[in-house]
Design a protein around this motif. Structure first.
Motif, PDB file in Angstrom:
ATOM      1  N   ALA A   5       0.510  -0.789   0.316  1.00  0.00           N
ATOM      2  CA  ALA A   5       0.253  -0.137   0.085  1.00  0.00           C
ATOM      3  C   ALA A   5       1.160   1.232   0.090  1.00  0.00           C
ATOM      4  O   ALA A   5       0.361   2.198  -0.964  1.00  0.00           O
ATOM      5  CB  ALA A   5      -0.976   0.110   1.069  1.00  0.00           C
ATOM      6  N   LYS A   6       1.696   1.410   0.474  1.00  0.00           N
ATOM      7  CA  LYS A   6       2.776   2.182   0.872  1.00  0.00           C
ATOM      8  C   LYS A   6       3.771   2.495  -1.073  1.00  0.00           C
ATOM      9  O   LYS A   6       3.571   3.875  -1.122  1.00  0.00           O
ATOM     10  CB  LYS A   6       3.727   2.189   1.812  1.00  0.00           C
ATOM     11  CG  LYS A   6       3.483   2.178   2.959  1.00  0.00           C
ATOM     12  CD  LYS A   6       4.273   2.480   4.481  1.00  0.00           C
ATOM     13  CE  LYS A   6       5.681   1.575   4.378  1.00  0.00           C
ATOM     14  NZ  LYS A   6       6.483   1.273   5.482  1.00  0.00           N
ATOM     15  N   LEU A  18       1.350   7.261  -7.331  1.00  0.00           N
ATOM     16  CA  LEU A  18       0.016   7.358  -7.270  1.00  0.00           C
ATOM     17  C   LEU A  18       1.455   9.370  -6.653  1.00  0.00           C
ATOM     18  O   LEU A  18       0.447   9.896  -8.152  1.00  0.00           O
ATOM     19  CB  LEU A  18      -0.781   7.849  -6.264  1.00  0.00           C
ATOM     20  CG  LEU A  18      -1.925   5.962  -6.478  1.00  0.00           C
ATOM     21  CD1 LEU A  18      -2.786   6.997  -5.267  1.00  0.00           C
ATOM     22  CD2 LEU A  18      -2.010   6.124  -7.903  1.00  0.00           C
ATOM     23  N   ILE A  19       1.860   9.527  -5.786  1.00  0.00           N
ATOM     24  CA  ILE A  19       2.671  10.671  -5.449  1.00  0.00           C
ATOM     25  C   ILE A  19       2.996  10.835  -6.757  1.00  0.00           C
ATOM     26  O   ILE A  19       3.155  12.086  -8.121  1.00  0.00           O
ATOM     27  CB  ILE A  19       3.430  10.347  -4.436  1.00  0.00           C
ATOM     28  CG1 ILE A  19       2.402  10.403  -3.257  1.00  0.00           C
ATOM     29  CG2 ILE A  19       3.819  12.561  -4.712  1.00  0.00           C
ATOM     30  CD1 ILE A  19       2.840  10.422  -2.498  1.00  0.00           C
ATOM     31  N   CYS A  51       0.674   4.234  -2.953  1.00  0.00           N
ATOM     32  CA  CYS A  51       0.967   5.647  -2.416  1.00  0.00           C
ATOM     33  C   CYS A  51       1.831   6.284  -3.376  1.00  0.00           C
ATOM     34  O   CYS A  51       1.318   7.298  -3.595  1.00  0.00           O
ATOM     35  CB  CYS A  51       0.753   5.766  -0.747  1.00  0.00           C
ATOM     36  SG  CYS A  51      -0.813   5.798  -0.924  1.00  0.00           S
TER      37      CYS A  51
END
Length: 89
Positions: free
Chosen positions: A34-35, A41-42, A38
């Protein structure tokens, strides 16, 4: 040898890799994935945020690019990512 990850909320060491056996280990794996998602996405959002017009032009040019070229770019990107992960591991 490979480095040992230390979970921040637990006092024991767990080896890196995909050999997860308990539910806590599986939770740890999903948390790390999940990290990573993320971060993707950033990173993916940087160009549209900073240069929206240029990004729009880039997407329009990608729509006209041959499938073979796009597959080659995707393959090279995946290969580079795998090599970088192996290097920093």
């Amino acid at each position: 040898m490979y480095p040992i990850l230390l979970a921040p909320d637990e006092g024991f060491r767990r080896p890196t890799g995909l050999a997860y056996t308990t539910s806590g280990d599986i939770h740890f794996m999903w948390h790390e994935l999940a990290k990573a998602f993320c971060l993707v996405l950033i990173i993916e959002g940087i160009l549209p945020f900073l240069y929206p017009n240029r990004w729009r032009e880039l997407v329009a040019s990608l729509a006209q690019t041959d499938d073979r070229v796009l597959r080659l770019i995707g393959f090279i990107s995946m290969l580079a990512g795998a090599v970088f992960l192996w290097v920093i591991k």
